[in-house]
Design a protein around this motif. Structure first.
Motif, PDB file in Angstrom:
ATOM      1  N   TYR A 151       0.828  -1.207   0.000  1.00 44.81           N
ATOM      2  CA  TYR A 151       0.000   0.000   0.000  1.00 44.81           C
ATOM      3  C   TYR A 151       0.868   1.265   0.000  1.00 44.81           C
ATOM      4  O   TYR A 151       0.598   2.216  -0.724  1.00 44.81           O
ATOM      5  N   TYR A 152       1.913   1.264   0.824  1.00 44.27           N
ATOM      6  CA  TYR A 152       2.798   2.424   0.919  1.00 44.27           C
ATOM      7  C   TYR A 152       3.954   2.375  -0.081  1.00 44.27           C
ATOM      8  O   TYR A 152       4.829   3.230  -0.061  1.00 44.27           O
ATOM      9  N   ASN A 153       3.938   1.357  -0.930  1.00 42.17           N
ATOM     10  CA  ASN A 153       4.876   1.247  -2.042  1.00 42.17           C
ATOM     11  C   ASN A 153       6.343   1.213  -1.592  1.00 42.17           C
ATOM     12  O   ASN A 153       7.180   1.925  -2.137  1.00 42.17           O
ATOM     13  N   LEU A 154       6.621   0.373  -0.603  1.00 40.76           N
ATOM     14  CA  LEU A 154       8.016   0.219  -0.181  1.00 40.76           C
ATOM     15  C   LEU A 154       8.756  -0.683  -1.153  1.00 40.76           C
ATOM     16  O   LEU A 154       8.159  -1.569  -1.763  1.00 40.76           O
ATOM     17  N   GLU A 155      10.042  -0.440  -1.279  1.00 39.55           N
ATOM     18  CA  GLU A 155      10.891  -1.287  -2.099  1.00 39.55           C
ATOM     19  C   GLU A 155      11.400  -2.441  -1.242  1.00 39.55           C
ATOM     20  O   GLU A 155      11.462  -2.341  -0.027  1.00 39.55           O
ATOM     21  N   TYR A 156      11.758  -3.540  -1.904  1.00 41.64           N
ATOM     22  CA  TYR A 156      12.343  -4.711  -1.245  1.00 41.64           C
ATOM     23  C   TYR A 156      11.475  -5.191  -0.086  1.00 41.64           C
ATOM     24  O   TYR A 156      11.923  -5.352   1.044  1.00 41.64           O
ATOM     25  N   LYS A 157      10.208  -5.417  -0.391  1.00 35.81           N
ATOM     26  CA  LYS A 157       9.226  -5.786   0.627  1.00 35.81           C
ATOM     27  C   LYS A 157       9.627  -7.028   1.426  1.00 35.81           C
ATOM     28  O   LYS A 157       9.408  -7.083   2.639  1.00 35.81           O
ATOM     29  N   ASP A 158      10.208  -8.030   0.748  1.00 38.64           N
ATOM     30  CA  ASP A 158      10.604  -9.249   1.464  1.00 38.64           C
ATOM     31  C   ASP A 158      11.662  -8.947   2.523  1.00 38.64           C
ATOM     32  O   ASP A 158      11.606  -9.477   3.635  1.00 38.64           O
ATOM     33  N   ILE A 159      12.608  -8.100   2.175  1.00 38.38           N
ATOM     34  CA  ILE A 159      13.676  -7.755   3.123  1.00 38.38           C
ATOM     35  C   ILE A 159      13.108  -6.909   4.260  1.00 38.38           C
ATOM     36  O   ILE A 159      13.417  -7.139   5.435  1.00 38.38           O
ATOM     37  N   VAL A 160      12.261  -5.953   3.943  1.00 37.26           N
ATOM     38  CA  VAL A 160      11.677  -5.076   4.970  1.00 37.26           C
ATOM     39  C   VAL A 160      10.797  -5.896   5.918  1.00 37.26           C
ATOM     40  O   VAL A 160      10.832  -5.704   7.136  1.00 37.26           O
ATOM     41  N   TYR A 161      10.028  -6.834   5.354  1.00 36.71           N
ATOM     42  CA  TYR A 161       9.220  -7.712   6.200  1.00 36.71           C
ATOM     43  C   TYR A 161      10.138  -8.509   7.139  1.00 36.71           C
ATOM     44  O   TYR A 161       9.866  -8.619   8.340  1.00 36.71           O
ATOM     45  N   ALA A 162      11.229  -9.031   6.591  1.00 32.26           N
ATOM     46  CA  ALA A 162      12.182  -9.784   7.408  1.00 32.26           C
ATOM     47  C   ALA A 162      12.765  -8.904   8.515  1.00 32.26           C
ATOM     48  O   ALA A 162      12.968  -9.374   9.643  1.00 32.26           O
ATOM     49  N   GLN A 163      13.012  -7.646   8.211  1.00 32.97           N
ATOM     50  CA  GLN A 163      13.512  -6.727   9.240  1.00 32.97           C
ATOM     51  C   GLN A 163      12.493  -6.596  10.364  1.00 32.97           C
ATOM     52  O   GLN A 163      12.866  -6.605  11.539  1.00 32.97           O
ATOM     53  N   ALA A 164      11.219  -6.474  10.027  1.00 34.36           N
ATOM     54  CA  ALA A 164      10.184  -6.362  11.059  1.00 34.36           C
ATOM     55  C   ALA A 164      10.146  -7.628  11.911  1.00 34.36           C
ATOM     56  O   ALA A 164      10.054  -7.550  13.139  1.00 34.36           O
ATOM     57  N   VAL A 165      10.235  -8.781  11.276  1.00 31.93           N
ATOM     58  CA  VAL A 165      10.243 -10.050  12.015  1.00 31.93           C
ATOM     59  C   VAL A 165      11.428 -10.090  12.978  1.00 31.93           C
ATOM     60  O   VAL A 165      11.278 -10.415  14.160  1.00 31.93           O
ATOM     61  N   LEU A 166      12.596  -9.737  12.477  1.00 36.50           N
ATOM     62  CA  LEU A 166      13.809  -9.779  13.286  1.00 36.50           C
ATOM     63  C   LEU A 166      13.793  -8.723  14.393  1.00 36.50           C
ATOM     64  O   LEU A 166      14.090  -9.018  15.558  1.00 36.50           O
ATOM     65  N   GLU A 167      13.433  -7.508  14.049  1.00 42.67           N
ATOM     66  CA  GLU A 167      13.466  -6.403  15.025  1.00 42.67           C
ATOM     67  C   GLU A 167      12.433  -6.570  16.140  1.00 42.67           C
ATOM     68  O   GLU A 167      12.621  -6.044  17.232  1.00 42.67           O
ATOM     69  N   THR A 168      11.335  -7.276  15.859  1.00 41.88           N
ATOM     70  CA  THR A 168      10.260  -7.408  16.845  1.00 41.88           C
ATOM     71  C   THR A 168      10.192  -8.790  17.488  1.00 41.88           C
ATOM     72  O   THR A 168       9.290  -9.037  18.289  1.00 41.88           O
ATOM     73  N   GLY A 169      11.118  -9.675  17.121  1.00 45.86           N
ATOM     74  CA  GLY A 169      11.021 -11.041  17.650  1.00 45.86           C
ATOM     75  C   GLY A 169       9.711 -11.682  17.236  1.00 45.86           C
ATOM     76  O   GLY A 169       8.960 -12.177  18.068  1.00 45.86           O
ATOM     77  N   HIS A 170       9.416 -11.628  15.955  1.00 45.90           N
ATOM     78  CA  HIS A 170       8.163 -12.151  15.390  1.00 45.90           C
ATOM     79  C   HIS A 170       6.947 -11.413  15.966  1.00 45.90           C
ATOM     80  O   HIS A 170       5.952 -12.034  16.344  1.00 45.90           O
ATOM     81  N   PHE A 171       7.067 -10.104  16.051  1.00 40.65           N
ATOM     82  CA  PHE A 171       5.974  -9.216  16.456  1.00 40.65           C
ATOM     83  C   PHE A 171       5.565  -9.394  17.920  1.00 40.65           C
ATOM     84  O   PHE A 171       4.406  -9.182  18.281  1.00 40.65           O
ATOM     85  N   THR A 172       6.524  -9.750  18.767  1.00 44.10           N
ATOM     86  CA  THR A 172       6.204  -9.961  20.186  1.00 44.10           C
ATOM     87  C   THR A 172       6.957  -9.027  21.128  1.00 44.10           C
ATOM     88  O   THR A 172       6.690  -9.044  22.332  1.00 44.10           O
ATOM     89  N   SER A 173       7.869  -8.217  20.624  1.00 42.41           N
ATOM     90  CA  SER A 173       8.685  -7.376  21.514  1.00 42.41           C
ATOM     91  C   SER A 173       7.862  -6.248  22.134  1.00 42.41           C
ATOM     92  O   SER A 173       6.806  -5.860  21.632  1.00 42.41           O
ATOM     93  N   ARG A 174       8.383  -5.723  23.218  1.00 47.23           N
ATOM     94  CA  ARG A 174       7.739  -4.593  23.895  1.00 47.23           C
ATOM     95  C   ARG A 174       7.677  -3.382  22.967  1.00 47.23           C
ATOM     96  O   ARG A 174       6.670  -2.677  22.916  1.00 47.23           O
ATOM     97  N   VAL A 175       8.752  -3.152  22.222  1.00 49.66           N
ATOM     98  CA  VAL A 175       8.795  -2.002  21.311  1.00 49.66           C
ATOM     99  C   VAL A 175       7.707  -2.132  20.240  1.00 49.66           C
ATOM    100  O   VAL A 175       7.085  -1.154  19.854  1.00 49.66           O
ATOM    101  N   CYS A 176       7.457  -3.345  19.808  1.00 51.68           N
ATOM    102  CA  CYS A 176       6.388  -3.581  18.830  1.00 51.68           C
ATOM    103  C   CYS A 176       5.020  -3.401  19.489  1.00 51.68           C
ATOM    104  O   CYS A 176       4.174  -2.653  18.980  1.00 51.68           O
ATOM    105  N   LEU A 177       4.795  -4.074  20.591  1.00 49.32           N
ATOM    106  CA  LEU A 177       3.473  -4.102  21.214  1.00 49.32           C
ATOM    107  C   LEU A 177       3.086  -2.787  21.892  1.00 49.32           C
ATOM    108  O   LEU A 177       1.925  -2.380  21.824  1.00 49.32           O
ATOM    109  N   GLU A 178       4.043  -2.121  22.521  1.00 46.17           N
ATOM    110  CA  GLU A 178       3.725  -0.887  23.250  1.00 46.17           C
ATOM    111  C   GLU A 178       3.986   0.380  22.440  1.00 46.17           C
ATOM    112  O   GLU A 178       3.300   1.379  22.625  1.00 46.17           O
ATOM    113  N   TYR A 179       4.977   0.343  21.550  1.00 40.21           N
ATOM    114  CA  TYR A 179       5.362   1.532  20.794  1.00 40.21           C
ATOM    115  C   TYR A 179       4.878   1.496  19.342  1.00 40.21           C
ATOM    116  O   TYR A 179       5.043   2.460  18.617  1.00 40.21           O
TER     117      TYR A 179
END
Length: 164
Positions: free
Chosen positions: A55-83
């Motif tokens: 929707y927001y037309n990001l480049e390299y969607k697979d890599i960016v998605y992987a970054q979100a998975v890694l940075e959030t611990g599969h969407f479970t981190s405090r930074v993800c859930l609270e921030y």
């Protein structure tokens, strides 16, 4: 002040005003108000991130998605859930992670703050390493593994569906 920051602040202010009015959020496009938002606005990041990246037309969607998975611990981190911060975007001035009203705002911030710096045709993994995106020295290797595993999972899922 960069326009990207002004845009994010205006989105946050708008979100607060809409929450106070107890009205469903809306998208304003030019002079038209659209009452239906993309489905990902009512989904968790795990459910809606792929759609938001498109929707927001990001480049390299697979890599960016992987970054979100890694940075959030599969969407479970405090930074993800609270921030609502999917990418570990850090505010060095205030020595804390950026906080967003909705996780999709972190997608917009990533596009404006990170991808805006990218210069094609450079390799995106090399770009992330060159801008020191993460402190982890094996960051890009781990991202490549996540991307490969997701592609393998999608392929297996597609093959399984074709036999059903």
């Amino acid at each position: 002040i960069p326009w990207s920051i002004i845009t994010i602040l205006l989105c946050q202010i708008k979100g607060i005003l809409l929450q106070q009015a107890n009205k469903p959020p809306i998208i304003e496009v030019a002079d038209t108000i659209i009452n239906e938002q993309p489905k990902f606005f009512s989904q968790t990041p795990k459910e809606g991130l792929e759609e938001a990246l498109s929707y927001y037309n990001l480049e390299y969607k697979d890599i960016v998605y992987a970054q979100a998975v890694l940075e959030t611990g599969h969407f479970t981190s405090r930074v993800c859930l609270e921030y609502n911060n999917l990418f570990g975007l850090y505010d060095s001035k205030n020595k804390d992670y950026y906080k967003f009203n909705h996780w999709s705002e972190s997608v917009i911030a990533y596009k404006e703050w990170i991808q805006k710096k990218y210069q094609p045709p450079n390799n995106y993994y090399t770009f992330l390493r060159e801008i020191n995106y993460a402190e982890e020295k094996n960051y890009t290797r781990i991202l490549k593994e996540i991307v490969k595993n997701r592609k393998d999972d999608k392929r297996r899922h597609t093959e399984r569906d074709s036999f059903a």
